[in-house]
Scaffold this motif. Sequence first.
Motif, PDB file in Angstrom:
ATOM      1  N   PHE A 155      46.355  22.102  34.307  1.00 35.98           N
ATOM      2  CA  PHE A 155      45.422  22.503  35.357  1.00 35.98           C
ATOM      3  C   PHE A 155      46.181  23.111  36.525  1.00 35.98           C
ATOM      4  O   PHE A 155      47.057  22.474  37.128  1.00 35.98           O
ATOM      5  CB  PHE A 155      44.629  21.286  35.839  1.00 35.98           C
ATOM      6  CG  PHE A 155      43.851  20.603  34.754  1.00 35.98           C
ATOM      7  CD1 PHE A 155      42.572  21.017  34.430  1.00 35.98           C
ATOM      8  CD2 PHE A 155      44.414  19.566  34.042  1.00 35.98           C
ATOM      9  CE1 PHE A 155      41.854  20.398  33.419  1.00 35.98           C
ATOM     10  CE2 PHE A 155      43.713  18.924  33.033  1.00 35.98           C
ATOM     11  CZ  PHE A 155      42.427  19.342  32.716  1.00 35.98           C
ATOM     12  N   PHE A 156      45.821  24.356  36.842  1.00 31.09           N
ATOM     13  CA  PHE A 156      46.441  25.044  37.971  1.00 31.09           C
ATOM     14  C   PHE A 156      45.449  26.039  38.561  1.00 31.09           C
ATOM     15  O   PHE A 156      44.527  26.501  37.864  1.00 31.09           O
ATOM     16  CB  PHE A 156      47.712  25.788  37.532  1.00 31.09           C
ATOM     17  CG  PHE A 156      48.835  24.878  37.135  1.00 31.09           C
ATOM     18  CD1 PHE A 156      49.608  24.256  38.112  1.00 31.09           C
ATOM     19  CD2 PHE A 156      49.117  24.618  35.799  1.00 31.09           C
ATOM     20  CE1 PHE A 156      50.640  23.403  37.752  1.00 31.09           C
ATOM     21  CE2 PHE A 156      50.138  23.771  35.436  1.00 31.09           C
ATOM     22  CZ  PHE A 156      50.899  23.159  36.419  1.00 31.09           C
ATOM     23  N   PRO A 157      45.610  26.404  39.829  1.00 29.81           N
ATOM     24  CA  PRO A 157      44.761  27.437  40.430  1.00 29.81           C
ATOM     25  C   PRO A 157      44.944  28.782  39.726  1.00 29.81           C
ATOM     26  O   PRO A 157      46.029  29.088  39.218  1.00 29.81           O
ATOM     27  CB  PRO A 157      45.254  27.510  41.877  1.00 29.81           C
ATOM     28  CG  PRO A 157      45.993  26.241  42.103  1.00 29.81           C
ATOM     29  CD  PRO A 157      46.578  25.856  40.789  1.00 29.81           C
ATOM     30  N   LYS A 158      43.898  29.580  39.749  1.00 29.72           N
ATOM     31  CA  LYS A 158      43.943  30.899  39.131  1.00 29.72           C
ATOM     32  C   LYS A 158      43.804  31.978  40.203  1.00 29.72           C
ATOM     33  O   LYS A 158      43.176  31.773  41.231  1.00 29.72           O
ATOM     34  CB  LYS A 158      42.811  31.037  38.103  1.00 29.72           C
ATOM     35  CG  LYS A 158      42.902  30.058  36.946  1.00 29.72           C
ATOM     36  CD  LYS A 158      41.716  30.219  35.989  1.00 29.72           C
ATOM     37  CE  LYS A 158      41.805  29.237  34.826  1.00 29.72           C
ATOM     38  NZ  LYS A 158      40.644  29.359  33.913  1.00 29.72           N
ATOM     39  N   GLY A 159      44.381  33.133  39.936  1.00 29.28           N
ATOM     40  CA  GLY A 159      44.200  34.279  40.826  1.00 29.28           C
ATOM     41  C   GLY A 159      45.392  34.626  41.689  1.00 29.28           C
ATOM     42  O   GLY A 159      45.326  35.546  42.503  1.00 29.28           O
ATOM     43  N   GLY A 160      46.513  33.935  41.507  1.00 23.29           N
ATOM     44  CA  GLY A 160      47.667  34.181  42.373  1.00 23.29           C
ATOM     45  C   GLY A 160      48.323  35.530  42.171  1.00 23.29           C
ATOM     46  O   GLY A 160      48.924  36.071  43.099  1.00 23.29           O
ATOM     47  N   LEU A 161      48.217  36.102  40.970  1.00 23.83           N
ATOM     48  CA  LEU A 161      48.897  37.374  40.699  1.00 23.83           C
ATOM     49  C   LEU A 161      48.378  38.486  41.604  1.00 23.83           C
ATOM     50  O   LEU A 161      49.155  39.348  42.044  1.00 23.83           O
ATOM     51  CB  LEU A 161      48.728  37.750  39.226  1.00 23.83           C
ATOM     52  CG  LEU A 161      49.509  38.971  38.743  1.00 23.83           C
ATOM     53  CD1 LEU A 161      51.005  38.799  38.970  1.00 23.83           C
ATOM     54  CD2 LEU A 161      49.219  39.247  37.268  1.00 23.83           C
ATOM     55  N   LYS A 162      47.105  38.468  41.897  1.00 19.34           N
ATOM     56  CA  LYS A 162      46.539  39.474  42.800  1.00 19.34           C
ATOM     57  C   LYS A 162      47.227  39.418  44.161  1.00 19.34           C
ATOM     58  O   LYS A 162      47.562  40.461  44.758  1.00 19.34           O
ATOM     59  CB  LYS A 162      45.037  39.237  42.963  1.00 19.34           C
ATOM     60  CG  LYS A 162      44.360  40.167  43.957  1.00 19.34           C
ATOM     61  CD  LYS A 162      42.874  39.858  44.105  1.00 19.34           C
ATOM     62  CE  LYS A 162      42.651  38.556  44.838  1.00 19.34           C
ATOM     63  NZ  LYS A 162      41.209  38.319  45.117  1.00 19.34           N
ATOM     64  N   HIS A 163      47.473  38.234  44.657  1.00 21.27           N
ATOM     65  CA  HIS A 163      48.100  38.083  45.966  1.00 21.27           C
ATOM     66  C   HIS A 163      49.596  38.399  45.913  1.00 21.27           C
ATOM     67  O   HIS A 163      50.142  38.937  46.876  1.00 21.27           O
ATOM     68  CB  HIS A 163      47.848  36.668  46.497  1.00 21.27           C
ATOM     69  CG  HIS A 163      46.409  36.420  46.848  1.00 21.27           C
ATOM     70  ND1 HIS A 163      45.888  36.706  48.090  1.00 21.27           N
ATOM     71  CD2 HIS A 163      45.386  35.952  46.100  1.00 21.27           C
ATOM     72  CE1 HIS A 163      44.598  36.408  48.112  1.00 21.27           C
ATOM     73  NE2 HIS A 163      44.274  35.942  46.913  1.00 21.27           N
ATOM     74  N   LEU A 164      50.239  38.089  44.793  1.00 22.41           N
ATOM     75  CA  LEU A 164      51.643  38.492  44.646  1.00 22.41           C
ATOM     76  C   LEU A 164      51.766  40.004  44.708  1.00 22.41           C
ATOM     77  O   LEU A 164      52.656  40.534  45.395  1.00 22.41           O
ATOM     78  CB  LEU A 164      52.203  37.963  43.330  1.00 22.41           C
ATOM     79  CG  LEU A 164      53.629  38.419  42.975  1.00 22.41           C
ATOM     80  CD1 LEU A 164      54.637  37.973  44.019  1.00 22.41           C
ATOM     81  CD2 LEU A 164      54.023  37.905  41.583  1.00 22.41           C
ATOM     82  N   ARG A 165      50.902  40.712  44.019  1.00 21.02           N
ATOM     83  CA  ARG A 165      50.949  42.171  44.030  1.00 21.02           C
ATOM     84  C   ARG A 165      50.743  42.700  45.451  1.00 21.02           C
ATOM     85  O   ARG A 165      51.433  43.597  45.906  1.00 21.02           O
ATOM     86  CB  ARG A 165      49.901  42.758  43.079  1.00 21.02           C
ATOM     87  CG  ARG A 165      50.120  42.407  41.619  1.00 21.02           C
ATOM     88  CD  ARG A 165      49.025  42.983  40.723  1.00 21.02           C
ATOM     89  NE  ARG A 165      49.192  44.415  40.517  1.00 21.02           N
ATOM     90  CZ  ARG A 165      48.304  45.336  40.885  1.00 21.02           C
ATOM     91  NH1 ARG A 165      47.182  44.988  41.506  1.00 21.02           N
ATOM     92  NH2 ARG A 165      48.537  46.617  40.653  1.00 21.02           N
TER      93      ARG A 165
END
Length: 471
Positions: A123-133
């Motif tokens: 279980f982990f949060p989703k959607g971090g790649l958008k913010h990394l970009r």
Amino acid sequence: MFASRFLSAALFLSFLRIVLAGLPKKIYGVNLGSWLLLEPWMLPAGWLAMGGEMCSDCSTCIASESAFAEAYPEKKVSAEFNKHWATWFNQDDVNELASLGINTVRIPLGYWIIEQLVDKGEFFPKGGLKHLRRGLRQLHDAGIVAILDHHALPGVQTAQQMFTGRCTRDVEFYTDYNYHRALVWTAVMTGMAHLDPMFKGAVSIQAVNEPIMDATLTPGYGEFQKNFVLTVRAVEALLGIGVHARFPHFPSANFTAVLTEASNTNQFNPEVQDALAAAGPILLQIAAEFNIQPVFNVHAQDGGQREPLTTNFMDINWQFNDPPNPADATLGPQGYDNHLYYSPTSVSCVLMIPQGVADPNPDAYLISICNLRRVENDAAVGNSPLWFGEWALSTQFDASDDFLRDWADAQKLAYSKGQGWIFWSFKIEISPEAGDTARQWSYTEGVKRGYLTRKPAELHNPHVCDDFVEQ
């Protein structure tokens, strides 16, 4: 065995002639701690407001990203973390770092930022790649380069640490299965670094943050180090980066098709082949999600002129009991990282204290740091260039303001003997719950209080070590 199955001896030598690509000659940096990998001790009031908890044993309450994601519905997890990612590090922070002369950031990342690598039951949060970009683009526009730091590994690489994303005593990273997931993460990140315009500022990938120090407890880690480098170089070779003139030609114009072709050849060892095969579909999904399909055309790249990434490891001296030497994995530009703290935090996330830590008084601290020979000792075993990827102004005694100025100067002097330094962290929450933590752990607060100079190459007192150097 690994190099012979991947590259000829001539190609190996051509790699060794490459200088460290992309990284500044002297690194003046900060970690973007608690941005895309949240450590609650750094923002306790914010964490409690999100719905997290604080406890003396971080495995017994909601004190990590994994515990939070498991405790709450996905809708709440997504809302809380998207708000955190957008506010903890944004354009205002980039502007401040640029104004302070910071030229490098180290971005701690969990493997779950590539969501396809998260298994059922994790279980982990989703959607971090958008913010990394988004963050990488802002940093690049400000002239700041980034190290993509694999800070939290699949299966957890160190017990009972918030920075692994899951506080647990069950350390399972050092297995074939989780080494494979880490190699897939590496292949995906290397592909993104070279193919996604938003990743232009990413110039280095760190394999593993702070593995277990006792090498007898990390079976297979030396082999993983070699496969990590081979995976990075395999992806680059398929893109014609650095070695394209000497590497077998793959005719497909689409990069994910090239990955598929390469994974079916004997040009790579089986571990690298498997990582390439698994990375292709993930890159396709990411391209579709962010509408970046055109950049996955190999021929659309900048004439093959992009420089290879710098592979990056914790140095050999991070471990004891006959550790593998990461220098043995070298194929191309490679750097080495060491973390030096003289004090733990006050919470269960205990940071590693160097062996032979100084007695808790100002003179002992200055004698220790002013006579540090870590750069020279690492160079003797091929771990050069070395930079210090984490350090702070923390102490095990009540330090005065005058001492913290000297402590900052002395550490900067010692670390600048190598390629430079990266402070932990760029900021710490200012709140009653956080107490005075920011005084010794926040770079921007340290500058405001006058402990750290506004120009990172400068010192308040360049002679701070004169009375402490042992002959």
